[in-house]
Design a protein around this motif. Structure first.
Motif, PDB file in Angstrom:
ATOM      1  N   PHE A  19       0.811  -1.232  -0.075  1.00  0.00           N
ATOM      2  CA  PHE A  19      -0.046  -0.016  -0.057  1.00  0.00           C
ATOM      3  C   PHE A  19       0.952   1.052   0.046  1.00  0.00           C
ATOM      4  N   LYS A  20       0.156   2.225  -0.677  1.00  0.00           N
ATOM      5  CA  LYS A  20       0.972   3.404  -0.604  1.00  0.00           C
ATOM      6  C   LYS A  20       0.195   4.396   0.539  1.00  0.00           C
ATOM      7  N   PHE A  21       1.316   4.936   1.301  1.00  0.00           N
ATOM      8  CA  PHE A  21       0.477   5.710   2.588  1.00  0.00           C
ATOM      9  C   PHE A  21       0.551   7.238   2.175  1.00  0.00           C
ATOM     10  N   GLN A  22      -0.370   7.964   2.832  1.00  0.00           N
ATOM     11  CA  GLN A  22      -0.358   9.242   2.456  1.00  0.00           C
ATOM     12  C   GLN A  22       0.719  10.304   3.219  1.00  0.00           C
ATOM     13  N   GLU A  23       1.565   9.443   4.208  1.00  0.00           N
ATOM     14  CA  GLU A  23       2.465  10.293   4.866  1.00  0.00           C
ATOM     15  C   GLU A  23       3.447   9.122   5.255  1.00  0.00           C
ATOM     16  N   PRO A  24       4.741   9.655   5.687  1.00  0.00           N
ATOM     17  CA  PRO A  24       5.647   8.774   5.989  1.00  0.00           C
ATOM     18  C   PRO A  24       5.149   7.743   7.163  1.00  0.00           C
ATOM     19  N   LEU A  25       5.589   6.568   7.336  1.00  0.00           N
ATOM     20  CA  LEU A  25       5.083   5.632   8.570  1.00  0.00           C
ATOM     21  C   LEU A  25       6.260   5.748   9.484  1.00  0.00           C
ATOM     22  N   VAL A  26       6.096   5.975  10.823  1.00  0.00           N
ATOM     23  CA  VAL A  26       7.066   5.829  11.835  1.00  0.00           C
ATOM     24  C   VAL A  26       7.265   4.355  12.490  1.00  0.00           C
ATOM     25  N   ALA A  75      -8.087  -6.175   2.673  1.00  0.00           N
ATOM     26  CA  ALA A  75      -7.411  -5.241   3.395  1.00  0.00           C
ATOM     27  C   ALA A  75      -7.321  -3.940   2.586  1.00  0.00           C
ATOM     28  N   ALA A  76      -7.267  -3.976   1.189  1.00  0.00           N
ATOM     29  CA  ALA A  76      -7.363  -2.907   0.207  1.00  0.00           C
ATOM     30  C   ALA A  76      -8.636  -1.975   0.514  1.00  0.00           C
ATOM     31  N   LYS A  77      -9.587  -2.454   0.708  1.00  0.00           N
ATOM     32  CA  LYS A  77     -10.905  -1.702   0.939  1.00  0.00           C
ATOM     33  C   LYS A  77     -10.823  -1.104   2.175  1.00  0.00           C
ATOM     34  N   ILE A  78     -10.186  -1.687   3.300  1.00  0.00           N
ATOM     35  CA  ILE A  78     -10.213  -1.362   4.658  1.00  0.00           C
ATOM     36  C   ILE A  78      -8.908  -0.055   4.430  1.00  0.00           C
ATOM     37  N   HIS A  79      -7.933  -0.210   3.547  1.00  0.00           N
ATOM     38  CA  HIS A  79      -7.083   0.801   3.304  1.00  0.00           C
ATOM     39  C   HIS A  79      -7.787   2.105   2.635  1.00  0.00           C
ATOM     40  N   GLN A  80      -8.705   1.898   1.911  1.00  0.00           N
ATOM     41  CA  GLN A  80      -9.709   2.916   1.189  1.00  0.00           C
ATOM     42  C   GLN A  80     -10.393   3.491   2.335  1.00  0.00           C
ATOM     43  N   TRP A  81     -11.234   2.880   3.133  1.00  0.00           N
ATOM     44  CA  TRP A  81     -11.853   3.476   4.339  1.00  0.00           C
ATOM     45  C   TRP A  81     -10.973   4.378   5.145  1.00  0.00           C
ATOM     46  N   HIS A  82      -9.781   4.032   5.411  1.00  0.00           N
ATOM     47  CA  HIS A  82      -9.080   4.724   6.439  1.00  0.00           C
ATOM     48  C   HIS A  82      -8.303   5.761   5.667  1.00  0.00           C
ATOM     49  N   LEU A  83      -8.085   5.764   4.366  1.00  0.00           N
ATOM     50  CA  LEU A  83      -7.625   7.037   3.785  1.00  0.00           C
ATOM     51  C   LEU A  83      -8.832   7.979   3.691  1.00  0.00           C
ATOM     52  N   ALA A  84      -9.831   7.500   3.732  1.00  0.00           N
ATOM     53  CA  ALA A  84     -11.131   8.683   3.424  1.00  0.00           C
ATOM     54  C   ALA A  84     -11.324   9.386   4.818  1.00  0.00           C
ATOM     55  N   ASN A  85     -10.754   8.377   5.782  1.00  0.00           N
ATOM     56  CA  ASN A  85     -10.902   9.090   7.387  1.00  0.00           C
ATOM     57  C   ASN A  85      -9.495  10.153   7.596  1.00  0.00           C
TER      58      ASN A  85
END
Length: 192
Positions: free
Chosen positions: A43-50, A72-82
């Motif tokens: 997955f590509k994350f919107q900010e660097p992970l720590v 997991a891809a769907k959950i990733h989309q939900w969390h990006l939407a948050n």
């Protein structure tokens, strides 16, 4: 944990074979090897992970709100939407026992408010307020949690494997999965 540390620990605790479909996680139970393939997601994350500095607890979650077998891809989309960096859980366990990676295991998660800095988040797909977890999901969960406990030197118990509701005001991981935590911990202990 970087690749070198992972390989060093693997050499001393068992063999991990890298496959095109993910990794095979061994755990020993009564002299037998149990394997679990983890589907890798990149997955590509919107900010660097720590990177997480320490790991003391594994938190068990459920998706909740839907009993559908979401990816997991769907959950990733939900969390990006948050407006989060991306998927907050480290692992997703499906009803058929399939496991997918969410965040890298060594990254700080986004799955339990005020408790992400020292935990690994494992999410069982389903709504376990209504549904009952499958034997396949429980079996995969035990192997995965044993692997996490071995990796971080955790002794399986009520302080190291907890439900989300133990730390926050939530119904998660649902009453039917929560009622299985004692049996899950016992199963994990057999592998450790």
């Amino acid at each position: 944990m970087n690749r070198r540390e992972f390989l060093r620990r693997t050499f001393f605790t068992g063999v991990v074979t890298v496959l095109s479909s993910g990794i095979v996680v061994p755990a020993m139970a009564a002299g037998k090897q149990a394997k679990l393939t983890v589907k890798e997601n990149h997955f590509k994350f919107q900010e660097p992970l720590v990177r997480r500095a320490k790991t003391e607890v594994v938190i068990v979650h459920h998706v909740g709100g839907t009993d559908q077998d979401v990816s997991a891809a769907k959950i990733h989309q939900w969390h990006l939407a948050n407006k989060w960096a991306g998927i907050g859980y480290h692992y997703i366990i499906h009803k058929n026992g399939t496991v997918e990676r969410g965040r890298p295991m060594n990254a700080v998660g986004a799955h339990c408010y005020n408790h992400n800095h020292n935990t690994v988040g494992v999410c069982f797909v389903g709504d376990y307020e209504r549904a009952v977890p499958t034997e396949a999901a429980i079996a995969s969960g035990q192997i995965l949690l044993a692997y996490i406990c071995k990796t971080y030197g955790l002794t399986p118990g009520t302080k190291t494997i907890v439900g989300h509701r133990d730390l926050c005001d939530t119904l998660c991981p649902g009453r039917n999965l929560y009622s299985e935590l004692t049996a899950i911990r016992s199963g994990v202990a057999k592998y450790c």
